[in-house]
Write a protein that holds these residues in place. Structure first.
Motif, PDB file in Angstrom:
ATOM      1  N   SER A   1      -9.860   6.402 -20.293  1.00 20.07           N
ATOM      2  CA  SER A   1     -10.927   6.448 -20.145  1.00 20.07           C
ATOM      3  C   SER A   1     -10.889   7.462 -18.952  1.00 20.07           C
ATOM      4  N   VAL A   2     -11.868   7.793 -18.853  1.00 18.32           N
ATOM      5  CA  VAL A   2     -12.244   8.657 -17.358  1.00 18.32           C
ATOM      6  C   VAL A   2     -12.416   8.276 -16.479  1.00 18.32           C
ATOM      7  N   TRP A   3     -13.066   6.984 -16.614  1.00 21.49           N
ATOM      8  CA  TRP A   3     -13.414   6.207 -15.010  1.00 21.49           C
ATOM      9  C   TRP A   3     -12.148   5.298 -14.551  1.00 21.49           C
ATOM     10  N   VAL A   4     -11.140   5.247 -15.395  1.00 21.93           N
ATOM     11  CA  VAL A   4      -9.400   5.069 -14.857  1.00 21.93           C
ATOM     12  C   VAL A   4      -8.910   5.870 -14.394  1.00 21.93           C
ATOM     13  N   TRP A   5      -9.347   7.269 -14.624  1.00 22.25           N
ATOM     14  CA  TRP A   5      -8.865   8.841 -14.116  1.00 22.25           C
ATOM     15  C   TRP A   5      -8.892   8.342 -12.849  1.00 22.25           C
ATOM     16  N   VAL A   6     -10.540   8.861 -12.665  1.00 19.13           N
ATOM     17  CA  VAL A   6     -11.595   8.946 -12.161  1.00 19.13           C
ATOM     18  C   VAL A   6     -10.980   7.201 -10.609  1.00 19.13           C
ATOM     19  N   LEU A   7     -10.678   6.091 -11.001  1.00 26.81           N
ATOM     20  CA  LEU A   7     -10.195   5.256  -9.961  1.00 26.81           C
ATOM     21  C   LEU A   7      -8.483   5.217  -9.135  1.00 26.81           C
ATOM     22  N   ALA A   8      -7.760   5.911 -10.666  1.00 27.59           N
ATOM     23  CA  ALA A   8      -6.868   6.751 -10.716  1.00 27.59           C
ATOM     24  C   ALA A   8      -6.542   7.030  -8.940  1.00 27.59           C
ATOM     25  N   PHE A   9      -7.265   8.495  -9.362  1.00 23.16           N
ATOM     26  CA  PHE A   9      -7.614   9.567  -7.898  1.00 23.16           C
ATOM     27  C   PHE A   9      -7.500   9.042  -7.296  1.00 23.16           C
ATOM     28  N   ILE A  10      -8.802   9.084  -6.710  1.00 21.91           N
ATOM     29  CA  ILE A  10      -8.721   8.006  -5.278  1.00 21.91           C
ATOM     30  C   ILE A  10      -8.178   6.559  -4.759  1.00 21.91           C
ATOM     31  N   LEU A  11      -8.034   6.207  -6.225  1.00 23.05           N
ATOM     32  CA  LEU A  11      -6.792   4.702  -5.328  1.00 23.05           C
ATOM     33  C   LEU A  11      -5.612   5.561  -4.717  1.00 23.05           C
ATOM     34  N   TYR A  12      -4.637   6.262  -5.713  1.00 23.07           N
ATOM     35  CA  TYR A  12      -3.263   7.043  -5.409  1.00 23.07           C
ATOM     36  C   TYR A  12      -3.837   8.285  -3.598  1.00 23.07           C
ATOM     37  N   ASP A  13      -5.165   8.309  -3.746  1.00 22.82           N
ATOM     38  CA  ASP A  13      -4.873   9.128  -2.451  1.00 22.82           C
ATOM     39  C   ASP A  13      -4.921   7.973  -1.080  1.00 22.82           C
ATOM     40  N   LEU A  14      -5.663   6.863  -1.745  1.00 21.80           N
ATOM     41  CA  LEU A  14      -5.714   5.887  -0.703  1.00 21.80           C
ATOM     42  C   LEU A  14      -3.862   4.932   0.229  1.00 21.80           C
ATOM     43  N   CYS A  15      -3.331   5.157  -0.802  1.00 21.18           N
ATOM     44  CA  CYS A  15      -2.165   4.926  -1.356  1.00 21.18           C
ATOM     45  C   CYS A  15      -1.058   6.012  -0.318  1.00 21.18           C
ATOM     46  N   TYR A  16      -1.603   6.881  -0.776  1.00 22.01           N
ATOM     47  CA  TYR A  16      -0.881   8.734   0.633  1.00 22.01           C
ATOM     48  C   TYR A  16      -1.818   8.114   1.042  1.00 22.01           C
ATOM     49  N   TYR A  17      -2.401   7.742   1.867  1.00 25.79           N
ATOM     50  CA  TYR A  17      -2.768   8.016   3.666  1.00 25.79           C
ATOM     51  C   TYR A  17      -1.888   6.572   4.237  1.00 25.79           C
ATOM     52  N   TRP A  18      -2.049   5.616   2.915  1.00 28.50           N
ATOM     53  CA  TRP A  18      -1.290   4.699   4.391  1.00 28.50           C
ATOM     54  C   TRP A  18       0.254   5.225   4.162  1.00 28.50           C
ATOM     55  N   LEU A  19       0.751   5.609   3.148  1.00 29.33           N
ATOM     56  CA  LEU A  19       2.032   6.205   3.170  1.00 29.33           C
ATOM     57  C   LEU A  19       2.439   7.246   4.469  1.00 29.33           C
ATOM     58  N   HIS A  20       1.214   8.443   4.049  1.00 30.13           N
ATOM     59  CA  HIS A  20       1.129   8.825   5.172  1.00 30.13           C
ATOM     60  C   HIS A  20       1.338   9.095   6.239  1.00 30.13           C
ATOM     61  N   ARG A  21       0.278   7.811   6.383  1.00 29.48           N
ATOM     62  CA  ARG A  21       0.548   6.953   8.038  1.00 29.48           C
ATOM     63  C   ARG A  21       1.981   6.822   8.275  1.00 29.48           C
ATOM     64  N   MET A  22       1.834   5.329   7.491  1.00 28.17           N
ATOM     65  CA  MET A  22       3.033   4.935   8.174  1.00 28.17           C
ATOM     66  C   MET A  22       4.482   6.193   8.169  1.00 28.17           C
TER      67      MET A  22
END
Length: 412
Positions: free
Chosen positions: A76-97
């Motif tokens: 599903s294209v939407w799963v890829w889009v969701l995963a790409f955005i959600l991954y970057d949000l998780c990365y933001y918090w990993l990077h911040r911490m």
């Protein structure tokens, strides 16, 4: 799919293009020792990843199998889009911490140690981040992002971050509002107080604007790159353990057991009061900032650069064949690479033991090559042995001839 393997040649092509841009603009954003040090930590990180990537993948797969709230489709294209955005949000918090907690900064600080800022800095990565980084990506498993999608978007996120490590691209207008750019990432890498601990996004700078951690690059405040506790070394192994050693030393010196434990999880820079009083850390005055430099002859730089290039090929071989190689072969290959990079770091620092260690490294190549077929690393032909012997002999001659032209610095 992990796209990083296929992108590696393009990384080096773009580094060459940036070097040409430096020459055309008559600027110098590269120093040989710093670039080799950054690339060495990258080679060490990728080869270490062959031994440790199972930590993140196994924990993700376990969480996906037993804790997922939904099952999302990989086609599903939407799963890829969701995963790409959600991954970057998780990365933001990993990077911040990674900037806000001692134990996570111990791993992430490797990426910030370079006092130059260029595309080689992008490849300067930690070898110990695998220990805790997997925790921050579990939300993707909880919502049911398939493992293959997770691996692919992680690779795409990392690939995006490569191009922002340059000083040749100015601010990009409206693009600055939504995406991480060279300008706002330059601010992230600066040690100036105004830029400290800002701009954590990997792809989207929107997270920083949303959570109050955004800082624009200012014309009135040119970034000074590096960390406030300078590495002052060209050794990639020391780069990966420097801050862990400092934390362990402070924990040992602390009088209270509570402080010995909590120092690891306190905000970055926190030290027990008794330790801070007895062992103060002197932060450099940025108005007097000078980059770490060790005098090296052109001959030394060319020799180490050439040897490092060969170890890059060895690291690339391990990376491209890692899935098929048995565990003992990966351990031998990693040890071969890591020991060589250590010796090159000593050489770049002009240590008095550099020539002896280089002689030992060259001598060790022969038994290592003999051991390689036994553990399944590779098979070597008569031509291969001839090439190895020729390389070892020529390198030994070069080291012997160089000894009279090198003035080693005293070991500190």
């Amino acid at each position: 799919m992990n796209f990083i393997l296929y992108a590696v040649p393009f990384f080096f092509v773009l580094i060459a293009v940036e070097l040409l841009a430096d020459r055309w603009r008559r600027v110098s954003n590269y120093r040989v020792a710093d670039a080799i040090n950054s690339l060495s930590t990258g080679v060490l990180s990728t080869t270490t990843g062959l031994l440790t990537k199972g930590v993140g993948l196994v924990t993700y797969a376990f969480a996906l199998e037993h804790l997922a709230l939904w099952r999302l489709a990989a086609d599903s294209v939407w799963v890829w889009v969701l995963a790409f955005i959600l991954y970057d949000l998780c990365y933001y918090w990993l990077h911040r911490m990674g900037h806000e907690r001692n134990i996570l900064w111990a791993a992430h600080s490797v990426h910030h140690q370079s006092e130059d800022y260029n595309l080689s800095t992008a490849l300067r990565q930690t070898s110990t981040g695998f220990l805790l980084s997997w925790i921050f990506y579990l939300p993707l498993a909880l919502v049911g992002v398939p493992l293959e999608v997770f691996v692919a978007v992680a690779s795409l996120n990392l690939l995006y971050q490569f191009w922002v490590h340059t000083r040749h691209i100015p601010k990009l207008g409206w693009f600055e509002w939504f995406f991480v750019t060279p300008s706002n990432h330059r601010a992230h890498h600066a040690q100036n107080l105004v830029y400290m601990d800002r701009n954590y996004g990997g792809v989207f700078i929107l997270w920083d604007r949303l959570f109050g951690t955004f800082q624009e690059e200012l014309n009135s405040e040119p970034p000074i790159f590096g960390v406030t506790t300078p590495l002052r070394s060209w050794n990639p192994l020391w780069a990966n353990v420097q801050f862990y050693v400092q934390l362990a030393e402070d924990a040992r010196r602390a009088g209270a057991w509570r402080d010995k434990l909590r120092i690891w999880f306190m905000p970055t820079g926190w030290r027990p009061e008794d330790v801070a009083d007895r062992y103060p850390l002197n932060k450099p005055d940025l108005s007097q900032f000078r980059k770490f430099e060790v005098p090296l002859s052109r001959l030394q730089q060319v020799y180490v650069g050439g040897q490092f290039f060969l170890y890059t090929l060895l690291g690339s071989y391990l990376l491209s064949n890692g899935e098929a190689l048995p565990w003992p072969a990966l351990v031998l290959g990693w040890s071969w690479v890591a020991s060589g990079l250590f010796v090159f770091g000593v050489a770049l620092e002009n240590r008095s033991v550099a020539l002896k260690l280089e002689g030992l490294r060259l001598a060790a190549n022969l038994p290592l090559m003999a051991l390689a077929p036994m553990v399944g690393l590779w098979q070597i032909s008569s031509l291969g042995w001839a090439v190895l012997l020729t390389y070892t002999l020529l390198s030994a001659v070069a080291v012997y001839c160089a000894r009279g032209h090198v003035t080693p610095l005293a070991d500190s």
